[in-house]
Design an enzyme around this catalytic site. Structure first.
Site, short mmCIF file in Angstrom:
data_model
loop_
_atom_site.label_atom_id
_atom_site.label_comp_id
_atom_site.label_asym_id
_atom_site.label_seq_id
_atom_site.Cartn_x
_atom_site.Cartn_y
_atom_site.Cartn_z
N ASP A 67 0.85 -1.24 0.00
CA ASP A 67 0.02 0.07 -0.14
C ASP A 67 0.78 1.21 0.05
OD1 ASP A 67 -2.11 1.67 0.18
OD2 ASP A 67 -2.76 1.12 2.06
N ASP A 271 -1.37 4.79 -5.89
CA ASP A 271 -1.96 3.85 -4.91
C ASP A 271 -1.91 2.54 -5.25
OD1 ASP A 271 -3.12 3.06 -2.63
OD2 ASP A 271 -4.77 4.33 -2.33
#
Length: 393
Positions: A67, A271
């Site tokens: 992440d 992301d």
């Protein structure tokens, strides 16, 4: 605990990571005066990318979602009642069985770095991801622990005293089947793995997300070689790039949607924890219109029940739609996508777009990153892209 060492390479050809490589056409990782190159395996599991590391002494395997959109590293820990934790296949990490686990008090500098809260003198955290019923959360104690990585030499490398979250109350998004144990936060915040490793990796890391199977994330070294394009990196709360336009075939759509969604520099962040690229609603509508006009098949719009997000553009697979070429124009870098970066199978019958409109952040999701070697240099403030084949197998 001292780090184990291994020999220095002037150049690391990707044949070490992806065996089919090592031609002049393929990218290289240049270690750039850093003798240590930490590595970890990335595994694609049901739409989520998880990183395989070990934690504690003796080491216990953890599988955290990769992440770049968050900072803290956390994993589920004992005690973790079934009613308060999600199912995982790997054994839960038990801090009582690790000789290198250290809890953190409220008044320590590590608690300040983690930007968390206090409860009865203990440093605690609470994180939420996603939106509404589709979101997830984790809460628990902040501590320090030793993480163990792979390396270019094949020998394990230890990184001691990493700040992490020991999660005792956690949930996953509905229908998630990744078998992960937590999250590996790679964002730019002070508590992220990248920031904590910064001096050992010279602020550099790179990854290659496979369409399926596994690949490698490298900590240290830069992406170089023929075909590499680079764009300025703007670091705020996330890793921001400047999106100038998207081309569909020979039609270029300038990214000038205005309002709160657009600024001159740093208008979209990368992301890996989000699948679809999120664009401003009006821009998404224009992009879908241009794309559907170029595809000779009957479009279908599917609504996925998430608040504030648009429908996604879909086609019946049986119609065999021919997809136009799509290029993402970042500042100074044109990233040409493959058809699988634009549409992916949604079901046995439907293929759907890898982008949609949203009313909040503009995000470059992980589907558009698949089969690109992507390198971040947080010191020189650049992000580099190289189209390649990522899977190890």
């Amino acid at each position: 605990m001292a780090l184990k060492t291994f020999s220095t390479y002037a150049f690391l050809c990707l044949s070490i990571i992806w065996p089919s490589f090592c031609t002049k056409e393929n990218p290289k990782l240049v270690q750039d005066e850093n003798p240590k190159l930490f590595q970890a395996e990335i595994i694609f599991v049901h739409g989520i990318y998880v990183m395989h590391l070990s934690i504690g002494s003796p080491p216990v395997d953890i599988y955290g979602s990769v992440d770049t959109g968050s900072d803290l590293v956390w994993t589920q820990c004992e005690p973790c009642p079934q009613s308060q934790c999600f199912r995982q296949e790997a054994p839960l990490f038990d801090p009582k069985k690790s000789s290198t686990y250290n809890s953190i008090s409220c008044f320590s500098f590590q608690c300040v770095i983690a930007g968390t809260n206090c409860s009865e003198g203990d440093c605690i955290y609470s994180l939420a991801y996603g939106r509404g019923l589709h979101g997830s959360f984790s809460s628990g104690n902040i501590a320090t622990e030793t993480l163990t990585f792979g390396s270019t030499s094949g020998q394990p490398l230890e990184m001691p005293k990493i700040i992490f979250g020991c999660g005792h109350n956690n949930s996953e998004s509905p229908n998630t089947r990744s078998n992960r144990t937590g999250t590996i936060g790679l964002g730019p915040g002070s508590s992220s793995l990248i920031s904590q490793m910064a001096t050992s990796i010279a602020g550099k890391f790179s990854y290659c997300l496979p369409h399926q199977g596994s690949s490698t994330i490298n900590f240290g070294g830069i992406v170089a070689g023929a075909g590499v394009v680079s764009t300025p990196l703007i670091i705020r709360d996330h890793y921001y790039l400047t999106l100038e336009a998207i081309s569909v075939g020979n039609q270029r759509l300038e990214f000038v949607s205005g309002g709160k969604y657009f600024i001159d520099a740093g208008n979209i962040f990368v992301d890996t924890g989000v699948q679809r690229t999120l664009l401003p609603l009006e821009y998404d509508s224009n992009l879908k219109l241009v794309m559907s006009n170029m595809i000779r098949a009957q479009p279908i719009e599917i609504k996925i029940g998430e608040p504030g997000l648009s429908d996604i553009l879909c086609y019946n697979i049986s119609s065999q739609p021919e997809l136009p070429e799509v290029t993402i124009h970042f500042k100074g870098a044109d990233v040409k996508l493959s058809p699988s970066n634009i549409f992916q199978n949604f079901s046995d019958d439907l293929m759907c777009s890898a982008f949609r409109g949203g009313d909040a952040n503009t995000i470059y999701g992980n589907i558009m990153q698949i089969n690109f070697l992507i390198g971040y240099d947080t010191e020189q403030r650049t992000v580099s892209f190289k189209s390649t084949h990522c899977a190890n197998n």
